[in-house]
Design a protein around this motif. Structure first.
Motif, short mmCIF file in Angstrom:
data_model
loop_
_atom_site.label_atom_id
_atom_site.label_comp_id
_atom_site.label_asym_id
_atom_site.label_seq_id
_atom_site.Cartn_x
_atom_site.Cartn_y
_atom_site.Cartn_z
N GLY A 28 0.82 -1.21 0.00
CA GLY A 28 0.00 0.00 0.00
C GLY A 28 0.85 1.26 0.00
N PHE A 29 1.93 1.23 0.77
CA PHE A 29 2.86 2.37 0.82
C PHE A 29 3.48 2.61 -0.56
CE2 PHE A 29 7.15 4.07 1.59
CZ PHE A 29 6.85 5.20 2.32
N ILE A 30 3.92 1.54 -1.20
CA ILE A 30 4.51 1.65 -2.54
C ILE A 30 3.50 2.22 -3.54
CG2 ILE A 30 5.39 0.29 -4.49
CD1 ILE A 30 6.62 -1.60 -2.28
N LYS A 31 2.28 1.71 -3.48
CA LYS A 31 1.24 2.19 -4.39
C LYS A 31 0.91 3.67 -4.13
CE LYS A 31 -1.59 -1.73 -5.58
NZ LYS A 31 -2.85 -2.41 -5.28
N ASP A 32 0.89 4.06 -2.86
CA ASP A 32 0.62 5.46 -2.53
C ASP A 32 1.70 6.38 -3.08
OD1 ASP A 32 -1.67 4.72 -1.21
OD2 ASP A 32 -0.83 4.93 0.82
N ILE A 33 2.95 5.97 -2.98
CA ILE A 33 4.05 6.78 -3.51
C ILE A 33 3.93 6.90 -5.03
CG2 ILE A 33 6.55 6.79 -3.91
CD1 ILE A 33 6.86 5.78 -1.04
N SER A 34 3.61 5.80 -5.68
CA SER A 34 3.43 5.81 -7.13
C SER A 34 2.28 6.74 -7.54
CB SER A 34 3.17 4.38 -7.61
OG SER A 34 3.09 4.31 -8.99
N ALA A 35 1.19 6.69 -6.80
CA ALA A 35 0.06 7.59 -7.07
C ALA A 35 0.44 9.04 -6.79
CB ALA A 35 -1.15 7.19 -6.23
N GLY A 36 1.29 9.25 -5.79
CA GLY A 36 1.77 10.60 -5.49
C GLY A 36 2.56 11.19 -6.64
N ALA A 37 3.31 10.36 -7.34
CA ALA A 37 4.05 10.84 -8.52
C ALA A 37 3.09 11.33 -9.59
CB ALA A 37 4.96 9.73 -9.05
N VAL A 38 2.00 10.61 -9.78
CA VAL A 38 0.98 11.04 -10.74
C VAL A 38 0.37 12.37 -10.29
CG1 VAL A 38 -1.24 10.48 -11.83
CG2 VAL A 38 0.44 8.67 -11.42
N PHE A 39 0.13 12.49 -9.00
CA PHE A 39 -0.43 13.72 -8.46
C PHE A 39 0.47 14.92 -8.78
CE2 PHE A 39 -0.57 16.79 -4.93
CZ PHE A 39 -1.88 17.23 -5.05
N PHE A 40 1.78 14.77 -8.58
CA PHE A 40 2.71 15.87 -8.88
C PHE A 40 2.69 16.22 -10.36
CE2 PHE A 40 5.25 14.64 -4.95
CZ PHE A 40 4.84 15.76 -4.23
N ALA A 41 2.68 15.20 -11.23
CA ALA A 41 2.64 15.45 -12.67
C ALA A 41 1.34 16.15 -13.07
CB ALA A 41 2.80 14.13 -13.44
N ALA A 42 0.22 15.68 -12.52
CA ALA A 42 -1.08 16.27 -12.85
C ALA A 42 -1.17 17.70 -12.33
CB ALA A 42 -2.21 15.42 -12.27
N LEU A 43 -0.67 17.93 -11.13
CA LEU A 43 -0.68 19.28 -10.56
C LEU A 43 0.15 20.23 -11.42
CD1 LEU A 43 -1.87 20.77 -8.12
CD2 LEU A 43 0.24 20.26 -6.89
N THR A 44 1.30 19.77 -11.88
CA THR A 44 2.14 20.57 -12.77
C THR A 44 1.39 20.89 -14.06
OG1 THR A 44 4.14 19.55 -11.86
CG2 THR A 44 4.35 20.60 -14.02
N ALA A 45 0.72 19.89 -14.63
CA ALA A 45 -0.04 20.09 -15.87
C ALA A 45 -1.18 21.08 -15.66
CB ALA A 45 -0.57 18.76 -16.38
N ILE A 46 -1.83 21.02 -14.52
CA ILE A 46 -2.92 21.95 -14.22
C ILE A 46 -2.39 23.38 -14.15
CG2 ILE A 46 -4.53 22.69 -12.41
CD1 ILE A 46 -4.96 19.64 -11.85
N VAL A 47 -1.28 23.57 -13.47
CA VAL A 47 -0.69 24.91 -13.35
C VAL A 47 -0.31 25.43 -14.73
CG1 VAL A 47 1.28 26.22 -12.44
CG2 VAL A 47 0.05 24.62 -10.95
N ILE A 48 0.31 24.59 -15.54
CA ILE A 48 0.69 25.01 -16.90
C ILE A 48 -0.56 25.36 -17.70
CG2 ILE A 48 1.63 24.17 -19.10
CD1 ILE A 48 3.77 22.69 -17.36
N GLY A 49 -1.60 24.53 -17.58
CA GLY A 49 -2.86 24.82 -18.28
C GLY A 49 -3.46 26.15 -17.84
N LEU A 50 -3.42 26.43 -16.54
CA LEU A 50 -3.94 27.71 -16.04
C LEU A 50 -3.13 28.87 -16.58
CD1 LEU A 50 -4.73 26.74 -12.34
CD2 LEU A 50 -6.38 27.23 -14.16
#
Length: 124
Positions: free
Chosen positions: A94-116
């Motif tokens: 679960g910890f490993i999966k959470d970290i992997s999902a966190g990487a997606v979160f950072f990428a998506a957040l970056t994309a949202i900021v760029i889109g804005l």
């Protein structure tokens, strides 16, 4: 039957590309998270044409889409491997999966900021 690697320059690369395309198609057709990201990518591409974004804005947008889709694909691979290794819930998995999902979160957040940054001035 043993796997035989094709070491020739052209046919070996062609096979690698065909495996990559097959993987991308499997990802887009089987994983809900990628379907959502792919739909958003199409929507943002249409928005880019509608708002006539500049070449530099296109570069950032395409890079953002590629980053999110790539990290989402890696996250899916990590989750599939983790589920294969340990199908029932395990705290460390679960910890490993959470970290992997966190990487997606950072990428998506970056994309949202760029889109804005790209679209807010064009909308308002």
């Amino acid at each position: 039957m043993e796997f035989q690697k094709d070491n020739t320059l052209f046919t070996g690369r062609l096979k690698s590309v065909s495996f990559a395309v097959k993987g991308a198609i499997k990802l887009i057709t089987t994983e809900d998270s990628i379907k959502v990201q792919f739909s958003i990518a199409i929507l943002m591409t249409v928005a880019g044409f509608y708002f006539s974004i500049s070449t530099i804005e296109w570069l950032f947008q395409i890079l953002s889409i590629g980053l999110v889709m790539s990290i989402e694909g890696l996250n899916t691979a990590v989750e599939k491997i983790a589920d294969f290794i340990h199908p029932e819930y395990h705290e460390r998995i679960g910890f490993i999966k959470d970290i992997s999902a966190g990487a997606v979160f950072f990428a998506a957040l970056t994309a949202i900021v760029i889109g804005l940054i790209i679209y807010v001035p064009k909308i308002f």
